[in-house]
Design a protein around this motif. Structure first.
Motif, PDB file in Angstrom:
ATOM      1  N   GLY A  62       0.795  -1.223   0.000  1.00  0.00           N
ATOM      2  CA  GLY A  62       0.000   0.000   0.000  1.00  0.00           C
ATOM      3  C   GLY A  62       0.823   1.265   0.000  1.00  0.00           C
ATOM      4  N   ASP A  63       2.134   1.164   0.268  1.00  0.00           N
ATOM      5  CA  ASP A  63       3.001   2.340   0.226  1.00  0.00           C
ATOM      6  C   ASP A  63       3.195   2.806  -1.215  1.00  0.00           C
ATOM      7  N   THR A  64       3.382   4.110  -1.381  1.00  0.00           N
ATOM      8  CA  THR A  64       3.757   4.668  -2.676  1.00  0.00           C
ATOM      9  C   THR A  64       5.270   4.816  -2.707  1.00  0.00           C
ATOM     10  N   VAL A  65       5.921   4.269  -3.731  1.00  0.00           N
ATOM     11  CA  VAL A  65       7.377   4.325  -3.857  1.00  0.00           C
ATOM     12  C   VAL A  65       7.767   5.365  -4.908  1.00  0.00           C
ATOM     13  N   LEU A  66       8.594   6.306  -4.498  1.00  0.00           N
ATOM     14  CA  LEU A  66       9.134   7.307  -5.414  1.00  0.00           C
ATOM     15  C   LEU A  66      10.563   6.921  -5.765  1.00  0.00           C
ATOM     16  N   LYS A  67      10.880   6.880  -7.051  1.00  0.00           N
ATOM     17  CA  LYS A  67      12.231   6.542  -7.497  1.00  0.00           C
ATOM     18  C   LYS A  67      13.045   7.808  -7.691  1.00  0.00           C
ATOM     19  N   TRP A  68      14.236   7.826  -7.068  1.00  0.00           N
ATOM     20  CA  TRP A  68      15.089   9.013  -7.041  1.00  0.00           C
ATOM     21  C   TRP A  68      16.403   8.705  -7.736  1.00  0.00           C
ATOM     22  N   ALA A  69      16.704   9.403  -8.829  1.00  0.00           N
ATOM     23  CA  ALA A  69      17.959   9.226  -9.559  1.00  0.00           C
ATOM     24  C   ALA A  69      19.077  10.005  -8.862  1.00  0.00           C
ATOM     25  N   VAL A  70      20.146   9.289  -8.474  1.00  0.00           N
ATOM     26  CA  VAL A  70      21.257   9.888  -7.738  1.00  0.00           C
ATOM     27  C   VAL A  70      22.565   9.315  -8.274  1.00  0.00           C
ATOM     28  N   THR A  76      27.918   9.269  -0.160  1.00  0.00           N
ATOM     29  CA  THR A  76      27.223  10.540   0.071  1.00  0.00           C
ATOM     30  C   THR A  76      26.404  10.428   1.355  1.00  0.00           C
ATOM     31  N   VAL A  77      26.748  11.255   2.324  1.00  0.00           N
ATOM     32  CA  VAL A  77      26.195  11.064   3.665  1.00  0.00           C
ATOM     33  C   VAL A  77      24.803  11.647   3.868  1.00  0.00           C
ATOM     34  N   TYR A  78      24.331  12.501   2.964  1.00  0.00           N
ATOM     35  CA  TYR A  78      23.062  13.168   3.242  1.00  0.00           C
ATOM     36  C   TYR A  78      21.851  12.512   2.599  1.00  0.00           C
ATOM     37  N   TYR A  79      22.043  11.567   1.664  1.00  0.00           N
ATOM     38  CA  TYR A  79      20.889  10.937   1.024  1.00  0.00           C
ATOM     39  C   TYR A  79      19.956  10.268   2.036  1.00  0.00           C
ATOM     40  N   GLN A  80      20.486   9.320   2.802  1.00  0.00           N
ATOM     41  CA  GLN A  80      19.633   8.542   3.700  1.00  0.00           C
ATOM     42  C   GLN A  80      19.010   9.394   4.806  1.00  0.00           C
ATOM     43  N   PRO A  81      19.760  10.319   5.411  1.00  0.00           N
ATOM     44  CA  PRO A  81      19.108  11.193   6.395  1.00  0.00           C
ATOM     45  C   PRO A  81      17.938  11.991   5.820  1.00  0.00           C
ATOM     46  N   LEU A  82      18.075  12.465   4.582  1.00  0.00           N
ATOM     47  CA  LEU A  82      16.963  13.178   3.947  1.00  0.00           C
ATOM     48  C   LEU A  82      15.768  12.262   3.751  1.00  0.00           C
ATOM     49  N   ILE A  83      16.036  11.047   3.315  1.00  0.00           N
ATOM     50  CA  ILE A  83      14.963  10.078   3.122  1.00  0.00           C
ATOM     51  C   ILE A  83      14.276   9.757   4.448  1.00  0.00           C
ATOM     52  N   ASP A  84      15.070   9.495   5.476  1.00  0.00           N
ATOM     53  CA  ASP A  84      14.509   9.172   6.793  1.00  0.00           C
ATOM     54  C   ASP A  84      13.587  10.279   7.292  1.00  0.00           C
ATOM     55  N   ALA A  85      14.046  11.515   7.155  1.00  0.00           N
ATOM     56  CA  ALA A  85      13.263  12.650   7.646  1.00  0.00           C
ATOM     57  C   ALA A  85      11.973  12.820   6.844  1.00  0.00           C
ATOM     58  N   PHE A  86      12.062  12.680   5.522  1.00  0.00           N
ATOM     59  CA  PHE A  86      10.874  12.844   4.680  1.00  0.00           C
ATOM     60  C   PHE A  86       9.868  11.728   4.937  1.00  0.00           C
ATOM     61  N   GLU A  87      10.340  10.490   5.011  1.00  0.00           N
ATOM     62  CA  GLU A  87       9.431   9.374   5.235  1.00  0.00           C
ATOM     63  C   GLU A  87       8.755   9.464   6.598  1.00  0.00           C
ATOM     64  N   ALA A  88       9.480   9.978   7.595  1.00  0.00           N
ATOM     65  CA  ALA A  88       8.882  10.140   8.922  1.00  0.00           C
ATOM     66  C   ALA A  88       7.738  11.148   8.895  1.00  0.00           C
ATOM     67  N   ASN A  90       5.963  11.777   6.183  1.00  0.00           N
ATOM     68  CA  ASN A  90       4.997  11.396   5.153  1.00  0.00           C
ATOM     69  C   ASN A  90       4.761   9.886   5.181  1.00  0.00           C
ATOM     70  N   PRO A  91       4.009   9.405   6.179  1.00  0.00           N
ATOM     71  CA  PRO A  91       3.739   7.960   6.273  1.00  0.00           C
ATOM     72  C   PRO A  91       3.087   7.443   4.995  1.00  0.00           C
ATOM     73  N   GLY A  92       3.499   6.265   4.585  1.00  0.00           N
ATOM     74  CA  GLY A  92       2.940   5.670   3.381  1.00  0.00           C
ATOM     75  C   GLY A  92       3.700   5.998   2.116  1.00  0.00           C
ATOM     76  N   VAL A  93       4.755   6.814   2.236  1.00  0.00           N
ATOM     77  CA  VAL A  93       5.590   7.143   1.082  1.00  0.00           C
ATOM     78  C   VAL A  93       7.003   6.634   1.349  1.00  0.00           C
ATOM     79  N   LYS A  94       7.573   5.934   0.380  1.00  0.00           N
ATOM     80  CA  LYS A  94       8.927   5.425   0.493  1.00  0.00           C
ATOM     81  C   LYS A  94       9.757   5.942  -0.686  1.00  0.00           C
ATOM     82  N   ILE A  95      11.019   6.221  -0.429  1.00  0.00           N
ATOM     83  CA  ILE A  95      11.930   6.706  -1.460  1.00  0.00           C
ATOM     84  C   ILE A  95      12.909   5.600  -1.819  1.00  0.00           C
TER      85      ILE A  95
END
Length: 459
Positions: A62-70, A76-88, A90-95
Motif C-alpha cells: 500500500g506504500d507509494t514508492v518514489l524513485k530518485w535518480a542519484v 554521500t552522507v546526506y541521502y539517507q538522512p533526507l529520506i529518513d526525515a521525509f518518510e517520517a 509522510n507515512p505511506g511514502v517510500k523513497i
C-alpha cells in the motif's frame, strides 16, 4: 523535524563527509571524503546498458514508492538522512534511490529520461550544462505552478533560481551549494603583527592586506595570497557586482582583477602561475605549507581541512585557520559570492508528480537544509540553524567571523545557464592561461576572450 535529525553526531559526520566542489569546467572540482556504505545496494541495468545500483525502499503493501535518480550512494552522507526525515513526515511514502554512477551521470540520466520506460519521480541535477540539456530535451517538469501554489519563497536561495530560469520557467530547485570564501592562516597574521581579514573587505583593502604580510626573503617566503590555476580563482571576482556575466562576450570588466593579481605575482605576493601549473601543486598542498596568508577557495575545502588537521596529515602550521567572506568591489554587498549547486527536478514522465514535488519541496526547503547541514554539508539555504550546525563541527574555527562567513548575500553561479557554455569555457581558459603566464598582455588576453567568445556566440 530537529528531533529526528538522524542519529548522526556532528563529530561522527566529519569522518564521512561528502562535500565535493562541482565547479564545472571553471573550478575543476573540489575535495571529497567518503564513508563506507552500511549496506551493499543491489545492481540493476539502466537504459542503454549502463550499470546502476538501486537502494531498495523497504516498502510495505500500500506504500507509494518514489524513485530518485542519484549518484554515489555509498559515499554521500546526506541521502539517507533526507529520506529518513521525509518518510517520517509522510507515512505511506517510500523513497527508492537508483545510483546512475558519477562519471557519466548526466549522460546516463538524459538517456533514462528520454527512454520510453522511464519511471523516475525525482532527478538529481549535477551541473548547469546537464540541466540545460535536459530542459532542451523537454524531459523536466516546470515547477512554477507548484511553487506558486505552495508559496515557496525563492529569495531564500540568494538569487540562484533566477540564474537557472529558462525562458521564464524554473525546472529545478537547489538543495546544496558550495560557495567561495577566503581561507586564512591566523598564525601568519599573528607573526606579522597584522590584524586578521574581516567579513567586509573591498578588493583594494584585500590587496593591501596581502601585501602587508608578504615576505619575499629567499628561504623565508610568505605569500600574502594564493590563487589556484583555475580561471575561476581570478575571473569570477568580476561578476560579484551582479552587472556582468562570464558568457556575455565582453570582458573588459575583468581588467582590474587581472591587473591586481598579475601585479601581486610580479611582486612576490602570490606564487607564480606558470610554476604552479608546471608543478601541478594542488591548492590544498599550497595552503598546508603554512606560508600562505589568504586563499580564495570553495567551501568544499572546509571538511577536508578539518579532517587532515585532525588526522595529522596537515601540521600545526595550518591548525590555526579561519574564513571570512569574499572581498568585493566598492558598492557591492558583503557576502556576495560564487557558487556551484546541486538541484532536484521532477521529470515530465514521473508517475507521481505531486508527491515528487513534496519531496523536492522538503529537501530543497529549510527542513531539508537543516538535515543536510547536520551531515556537515553546505545546503543551498543558510538559515541560522544551518550556520549553527556547520560552525558547531568539531575542528571548525571558533571565532565569530568564521561563523558569520557562512552567511551569504548575493550568490552567482560560476557558469550560468547557456547552450554554448562548454565552448565559452574553452576560450576563457586559454586566454586566462596566456595572461597569467604573461605570454600576452592583459589587454591582449581580454581581446582574445572577447573575440573568441563572440565568435562562439555567433555560430
Amino acid at each position: 523535524m530537529k528531533k529526528r535529525l538522524l542519529g548522526l553526531t556532528l563529530a561522527g559526520c566529519m569522518t564521512a563527509m561528502s562535500l565535493a566542489g562541482c565547479g564545472g569546467g571553471s573550478s575543476g572540482g573540489g575535495e571529497t571524503t567518503t564513508a563506507a556504505a552500511s549496506q551493499a545496494p543491489e545492481t540493476t541495468a539502466a537504459a542503454g546498458g549502463a550499470e546502476t545500483t538501486a537502494a531498495p525502499a523497504q516498502a510495505a503493501e500500500g506504500d507509494t514508492v518514489l524513485k530518485w535518480a542519484v549518484w554515489d550512494i555509498s559515499s554521500t552522507v546526506y541521502y539517507q538522512p533526507l529520506i529518513d526525515a521525509f518518510e517520517a513526515a509522510n507515512p505511506g511514502v517510500k523513497i527508492e534511490m537508483v545510483d546512475l554512477g558519477s562519471t557519466d551521470y548526466q549522460t546516463v540520466l538524459a538517456t533514462e529520461l528520454t527512454g520510453s520506460g522511464s519511471d523516475f519521480d525525482i532527478a538529481t541535477i549535477k551541473d548547469v550544462p546537464g540541466y540545460t540539456t535536459l530542459v532542451n530535451k523537454g524531459v523536466l517538469e516546470p515547477l512554477d505552478d507548484y511553487i506558486a501554489k505552495d508559496g515557496v519563497d525563492l529569495s531564500q536561495y540568494g538569487g540562484i533560481t533566477d540564474q537557472v530560469t529558462v525562458d521564464g520557467k524554473l525546472y529545478e530547485l537547489p538543495f546544496r551549494s558550495d560557495f567561495w570564501v577566503l581561507f586564512y592562516n591566523k598564525d601568519v597574521f599573528d607573526k606579522a603583527g597584522v590584524a586578521y581579514p574581516g567579513n567586509d573587505m573591498t578588493f583594494e583593502q584585500y590587496d593591501q592586506l596581502a601585501r602587508s604580510v608578504t615576505n619575499t626573503t629567499p628561504g623565508e617566503e610568505v605569500y600574502g595570497a594564493h590563487y589556484h590555476t583555475w580561471r575561476s580563482a581570478v575571473q569570477l571576482f568580476g561578476i560579484l557586482d551582479g552587472k556582468h556575466s562570464i558568457v556575455d562576450g565582453d570582458y573588459e570588466f575583468l581588467k582590474p582583477y587581472y591587473e591586481m593579481i598579475v601585479a601581486q605575482q610580479e611582486d612576490g605576493v602570490c606564487q607564480d602561475y606558470a610554476t604552479l601549473k608546471t608543478s601541478s601543486l594542488h591548492y590544498s598542498g599550497a595552503f598546508a605549507q603554512g606560508n600562505v596568508a589568504m586563499m580564495n577557495m570553495g567551501s568544499w575545502f572546509i571538511p577536508t581541512l578539518i579532517e587532515k588537521i585532525k588526522t595529522g596529515e596537515y601540521g600545526e602550521e595550518v591548525a590555526n585557520w579561519g574564513i571570512v567572506k569574499y572581498p568585493h568591489a566598492e558598492g557591492v554587498e558583503p557576502g556576495s559570492t560564487l557558487a556551484t549547486i546541486t538541484c532536484l527536478s521532477v521529470p515530465t514522465a514521473a508517475p507521481h508528480k505531486d508527491l515528487a514535488w513534496e519531496f523536492v519541496k522538503f529537501v530543497c526547503g529549510p527542513d531539508g537544509a537543516e538535515v543536510v547541514a547536520n551531515t556537515g554539508t553546505i545546503p543551498a539555504i543558510t538559515t541560522d540553524a544551518v550556520v549553527e550546525a556547520i560552525s558547531g563541527l568539531e575542528g571548525f574555527p571558533t571565532d565569530d567571523a568564521s561563523a558569520e562567513a557562512l552567511k551569504t548575500a548575493n550568490t552567482y553561479l560560476e557558469m550560468p545557464v547557456h547552450e554554448k557554455s562548454s565552448e565559452i569555457e574553452t576560450v576563457l581558459n586559454e586566454a586566462h592561461d596566456n595572461i597569467m603566464t604573461e605570454g600576452v598582455t592583459i589587454d591582449e588576453g581580454i581581446a582574445e576572450m572577447t573575440e573568441g567568445v563572440k565568435a562562439v556566440l555567433g555560430q
